[in-house]
Enzyme design. Structure first.
Site, PDB file in Angstrom:
ATOM      1  N   ALA A 197       0.792  -1.235   0.000  1.00  9.66           N
ATOM      2  CA  ALA A 197       0.000   0.000   0.000  1.00  9.66           C
ATOM      3  C   ALA A 197       0.834   1.301   0.000  1.00  9.66           C
ATOM      4  O   ALA A 197       0.641   2.158  -0.869  1.00  9.66           O
ATOM      5  CB  ALA A 197      -0.983  -0.042   1.173  1.00  9.66           C
ATOM      6  N   ASN A 256      -6.724  -6.654   4.084  1.00 14.43           N
ATOM      7  CA  ASN A 256      -5.321  -7.012   3.810  1.00 14.43           C
ATOM      8  C   ASN A 256      -5.289  -8.231   2.899  1.00 14.43           C
ATOM      9  O   ASN A 256      -6.334  -8.766   2.512  1.00 14.43           O
ATOM     10  CB  ASN A 256      -4.554  -7.266   5.113  1.00 14.43           C
ATOM     11  CG  ASN A 256      -3.050  -7.356   4.884  1.00 14.43           C
ATOM     12  OD1 ASN A 256      -2.474  -6.514   4.191  1.00 14.43           O
ATOM     13  ND2 ASN A 256      -2.404  -8.376   5.409  1.00 14.43           N
ATOM     14  N   ASP A 316      -4.057  -2.787   3.679  1.00 14.05           N
ATOM     15  CA  ASP A 316      -4.223  -1.922   2.499  1.00 14.05           C
ATOM     16  C   ASP A 316      -5.263  -0.849   2.725  1.00 14.05           C
ATOM     17  O   ASP A 316      -5.304   0.148   2.001  1.00 14.05           O
ATOM     18  CB  ASP A 316      -4.613  -2.763   1.283  1.00 14.05           C
ATOM     19  CG  ASP A 316      -3.406  -3.514   0.777  1.00 14.05           C
ATOM     20  OD1 ASP A 316      -3.035  -4.519   1.398  1.00 14.05           O
ATOM     21  OD2 ASP A 316      -2.808  -3.045  -0.215  1.00 14.05           O
TER      22      ASP A 316
END
Ligand code: MRU
Length: 358
Positions: free
Chosen positions: A55, A252, A242
């Site tokens: 990310a 995630n 994320d």
């Protein structure tokens, strides 16, 4: 952090040649290749194909993508179109939109030549801030590892999923930063690295970067964490994210949720590490988080070294089989022990998160 003893960051700007440099993560661990990004299209392609991933690094690449756009054409309409294309390059990590919004706040309406320098400085600042935040995540998370070590007086076994390491950020990593800080302080740690099918970010990237830094680690198949927890061989889990909602729910890498369930069943603490740029203040219900669906070829084919040390891709499924490749899942806040951020260690609850960050 180091690769073959040399310090690297995952992305940097070559001021002389006005290009962006990245480590091509699709080639790791078998080849270490530094790649040039020369246009905004190169940046979009690097994000889509996961030459850069994770990310915070996706966010930084998008920021530099706008720099490359301006180098080609500093017209505001081209900038707007480029920012939309960058935001749409991957759907789940909120850092992408966060970085573009931050850049556009600085660049919107600026028509003078000054725009290029403003863009370069802001993209560099985004990277510097991420390094600082990840370092602070490490110092905060170090307290948790140290506490376990002081009680146990033996190696702390930590399970992690995917790669929330320095390769997913600019430096340090999120989930790995507390581990690197503990290791540097002389605390004995050992990491169970989930392989993380289908793209094997755990095996290919997390284990690779731990090896380069000398952190003891063992790769395990994704389904192994449960029995290790039942046997008492996992002291804590730590993963990245994320997108974290203000409710504390976390998106995630696919498989994170199942690890959190196993951790909950075995009273193993489950931590999520993130910089504040990963918080989504708008979405209230986790069912509204966009979950990326990637090409099924990532499941049906695997890549590795053949007997001649050449990288080769092979089909491992029946030719006629269909495969579904969802890239992320959601772990509800109730399964998360604490969130670790640059600001401290927090309960994953709306009140705590709002209090600290808004
Ligand atoms: O698909 P990827 O490799 O971009 O997914 C990465 C993850 O899921 C990470 O855990 C997350 O981005 C946090 S990175 C510090």
């Amino acid at each position: 952090m180091k690769i073959e003893g040399k310090e690297y960051r995952t992305i940097w700007f070559d001021d002389k040649n006005k290009i962006v440099k990245i480590i091509d993560q699709t080639k790791l661990p078998h080849q270490f290749i530094i790649k040039d990004l020369k246009t905004v299209k190169d940046a979009i392609n690097a994000i889509k194909t996961m030459e850069v991933r994770g990310a915070p690094l996706i966010g930084a690449t998008a920021a530099y993508g706008l720099v490359l756009a301006i180098l080609k054409n500093n017209d505001q309409s081209f900038l707007k179109k480029s920012s939309e294309d960058l935001i749409n390059s991957r759907p789940t990590a909120i850092n992408l939109k966060w970085a573009i919004d931050r850049m556009m706040k600085k660049l919107s309406g600026i028509n003078s030549n000054e725009i290029l320098n403003l863009a370069i400085n802001e993209a560099k600042e985004i990277c510097e801030e991420d390094v600082k935040f990840c370092e602070n995540i490490g110092l905060n998370g170090l307290n948790i590892i140290e506490e376990i070590y002081n009680k146990k007086k033996d190696t702390v076994n930590i399970l992690t999923h995917c790669n929330a390491g320095w390769l997913a950020t600019i430096n340090w990593g999120t989930a790995t930063s507390p581990i690197y800080h503990a290791h540097k302080k002389g605390i004995k740690v050992h990491v169970w690295v989930d392989e993380t099918r289908p793209r094997n970010q755990g095996a290919n990237l997390t284990s690779y970067e731990f090896n380069e830094e000398g952190v003891p680690n063992t790769i395990i198949a994704d389904n192994t964490g449960g029995i290790l927890m039942q046997r008492g061989e996992v002291d804590m889990c730590i993963v990245g994210t994320d997108r974290t909602l203000s409710t504390g729910d976390v998106a995630n890498k696919i498989g994170t949720y199942l690890k959190a369930l196993a951790a909950n069943d075995n009273n193993v603490p489950f931590y999520v590490a993130l910089p504040s740029s990963t918080i989504d203040w708008n979405i209230k219900d986790f069912k509204d988080i966009p979950i990326e669906e990637r090409n099924s070829e990532e499941l049906s084919h695997v890549e590795g070294l053949d007997e001649n040390n050449k990288v080769k891709k092979v089909l491992i499924y029946p030719k006629k089989s269909k495969a579904l490749n969802l890239a992320f899942d959601i772990t509800p806040a109730k399964y998360i022990t604490r969130l670790i951020t640059e600001k401290g260690i927090h309960k994953p609850s709306r009140i705590e998160i709002k209090k600290i960050f808004s």
